[in-house]
Design an enzyme around this catalytic site. Structure first.
Site, PDB file in Angstrom:
ATOM      1  N   ILE A 187       0.901  -1.221  -0.002  1.00 55.01           N
ATOM      2  CA  ILE A 187       0.327   0.038   0.147  1.00 55.01           C
ATOM      3  C   ILE A 187       0.648   1.260   0.254  1.00 55.01           C
ATOM      4  O   ILE A 187      -0.014   1.883  -0.029  1.00 55.01           O
ATOM      5  CB  ILE A 187      -0.777  -0.136   1.027  1.00 55.01           C
ATOM      6  N   LYS A 188       1.877   1.003   0.232  1.00 53.26           N
ATOM      7  CA  LYS A 188       2.905   2.162   0.273  1.00 53.26           C
ATOM      8  C   LYS A 188       3.620   2.644  -0.985  1.00 53.26           C
ATOM      9  O   LYS A 188       3.037   1.676  -2.451  1.00 53.26           O
ATOM     10  CB  LYS A 188       4.033   1.928   0.748  1.00 53.26           C
ATOM     11  N   ALA A 189       3.869   3.549  -1.647  1.00 52.57           N
ATOM     12  CA  ALA A 189       4.505   4.360  -2.630  1.00 52.57           C
ATOM     13  C   ALA A 189       5.584   3.345  -4.009  1.00 52.57           C
ATOM     14  O   ALA A 189       4.994   3.487  -4.604  1.00 52.57           O
ATOM     15  CB  ALA A 189       5.895   6.077  -2.790  1.00 52.57           C
TER      16      ALA A 189
END
Ligand SMILES: *Cc1c(COP(=O)(O)O)cnc(C)c1O
Length: 404
Positions: free
Chosen positions: A202-204
Site C-alpha cells: 500500500i506504500k508509494a
C-alpha cells in the site's frame, strides 16, 4: 445556511438507491507493471535470490534518491524501525516520544528494545507531532523522538531536530508514508538522524514486504547492518569473495534481510516513483478543489514549507453538521462502492497498550478528537480519472444526504 445540493437519504445505496459504482474502489492498491515482473523474473533466473547484487543496487538507488549518505534495506518497515531503535541505543529504562496517530509499529519499535514509548499530542492542522508537546513529555530518560510524516506530510523536522540537538536525542523519523516528500526543498530521508521507509504494497513503491533506513552517519549504518544480519559483524559476500570462513556475532540481531527478488521489484518501482507522486498530487489537488465548498469536511492541510507525498487523503468529518456518525458515513460510502479507512486509532488505546501501561485516554486530546472524525479517501497512483470522479460524486452524495 446555503446548501448547493441536497439529496434525500432514500437515494443512498445504503437505503436501496443506485450506487455510484458497482465494483468497490479500495482506499489503496499497488501497481505492478510488466517491467516489474520482468525485473523479478530476471533475478529468479540468476544465481542469487537474496543478499546479492540487487540489495546494494536498491540501497544505492534509494540513498541517492533521498540524498542520504547511507541506506540499509530491511525485510519490512517494522524491522527497519526496530533496527533504528537498536542503532539509537534504546534499551530498558529509556523512553522514546512519539505520536499516537500512527500505525502501532512506530511505538512498538521502542517496546521491542525494552524501552517505553511516551505519547505527545499532534498539531491540529497537519496532525503531525507538536514539537511543544514533545518538549513537555521529555524526562531524563528520554533518548529518542519518533515523529511520523502523517499521510505523507513531513513532520516539523527543523523544530524537532533543534530540540533533539539541545537535549542530546536521536530523531528516528517514520517516513513510511513519505517517500518523495520534501521539507524546505530537502527530500525526507536525508534530514533526520535516521529515516525509516516501508515498501509494503500500500506504500508509494513496493518490494512485496520490505523497508529501508537512510542516514548520513556511517556509525549508525554500521549498527543497522549488524542488526539486520543476526549481529554478525562481517559481510558474507566479502567473506565469500576472500575465501574467509570465520565470523563472530557481537550483538543480538535478527534475520531482517530483504531479498534480491524484492530489491529488483523495488528498483523497477522506484524508476516510476516521481510519475506516481505527480499523479497522487494531482488527485489530491482535485479532491481539495472539489471538496472546498463542503462545510461537512475539514480537508488535509499542507504547510507552505512542505511538499507532501500524499500517501493518504484524510478528511475530518464536521460531525456537528452531519446527522450521522462516522460509522454510518463509512457504511454509506462503502455501499456507494467507495472503500475508505481510518488512520489511526491512537496507539495507546489499543488493548495491549491499555493492559500494559494503563488507560491513557485524554492525554492527547487533539489526536483523539481527530481520530473520532477521520476518514481516509481512496488515493493511489493507479486511480483513473473516473475513479476520482466516483469518489467525489459519492462523498458529495453522502454529505448532502446527511447534511443538517
Ligand atoms: C506501513 C507502516 C509501518 C510498517 O511498515 P511495514 O513495512 O508494514 O512493516 C510503520 N509505520 C507507518 C506509519 C506505516 O504506515
Amino acid at each position: 445556511m446555503v446548501r448547493v445540493q441536497t439529496a434525500p437519504k432514500s437515494e443512498l445505496a445504503l437505503h436501496g438507491g443506485v450506487p455510484v459504482r458497482r465494483t468497490l474502489l479500495p482506499y489503496a492498491r499497488h501497481t505492478v507493471t510488466e517491467a516489474d515482473i520482468e525485473a523479478v523474473a530476471a533475478v529468479l533466473r540468476s544465481s542469487r535470490l537474496t543478499t546479492g547484487p540487487k540489495v546494494a543496487e536498491f540501497e544505492e538507488a534509494v540513498s541517492s534518491y533521498v540524498r542520504a549518505r547511507e541506506a540499509v534495506a530491511f525485510s519490512s518497515g517494522t524491522a527497519a524501525l526496530h533496527a533504528a531503535a537498536f542503532a539509537a541505543g534504546l534499551g530498558p529504562g529509556d523512553e522514546a516520544v512519539t505520536t499516537p496517530l500512527t500505525f502501532c509499529a512506530t511505538a512498538n519499535a521502542a517496546l521491542y528494545q525494552g524501552a517505553r514509548p511516551a505519547f505527545a499530542d499532534v498539531r491540529d492542522d497537519t496532525l503531525n507531532l507538536d514539537p511543544a508537546a514533545v518538549e513537555a513529555r521529555l524526562t531524563p530518560r528520554t533518548k529518542a523522538v519518533l515523529p511520523v510524516d502523517y499521510a505523507g506530510h513531513p513532520a516539523d523536522l527543523e523544530a524537532l531536530l533543534a530540540l533533539a540537538a539541545r537535549q542530546g536525542l536521536t530523531v528516528i523519523e517514520d517516513a513510511c508514508h513519505a517517500l518523495g516528500a520534501a521539507d524546505r526543498g530537502r527530500k525526507v530521508g536525508g534530514i533526520s538522524h535516521m529515516t525509516v521507509f516501508s515498501f509494503h504494497p500500500i506504500k508509494a513503491i513496493t518490494t512485496g514486504e520490505g523497508g529501508m533506513v537512510t542516514t548520513n552517519e556511517a556509525a549508525l549504518a554500521k549498527r543497522l547492518r549488524l542488526f539486520r544480519n543476526h549481529g554478525i559483524d562481517s559481510d558474507p559476500n566479502a567473506r565469500q569473495a576472500s575465501g574467509a570462513w570465520f565470523y563472530e556475532m557481537t550483538a543480538l540481531g535478527f534475520n531482517y534481510r530483504l531479498t534480491d527478488l524484492g530489491c529488483a521489484l523495488g528498483l523497477s518501482q522506484l524508476s516510476r516513483l516521481d510519475a506516481a507522486l505527480a499523479h497522487r498530487r494531482a488527485i489530491a489537488l482535485r479532491y481539495l478543489q472539489a471538496f472546498a465548498a463542503h462545510p461537512e469536511l475539514v480537508l488535509p492541510a499542507v504547510r507552505p514549507e512542505s511538499e507532501s507525498a500524499w500517501h493518504l487523503f484524510p478528511v475530518r468529518l464536521v460531525l456537528e453538521r452531519l446527522s450521522a456518525d462516522r460509522a454510518e458515513i463509512i457504511r454509506a460510502l462503502h455501499a456507494e462502492g467507495i472503500g475508505v479507512n481510518v488512520h489511526y486509532l491512537p496507539v495507546y488505546r489499543h488493548p495491549y497498550y491499555v493492559e500494559r501501561f494503563g488507560d491513557q485516554a485524554g492525554t492527547c486530546p487533539v489526536a483523539e478528537a481527530a481520530y473520532e472524525r477521520l476518514i481516509s479517501l481512496p488515493l493511489f497512483a493507479g486511480m483513473t480519472d473516473q475513479d476520482v470522479e466516483d469518489v467525489i460524486r459519492a462523498v458529495t452524495k453522502v454529505c448532502a444526504a446527511y447534511a443538517r
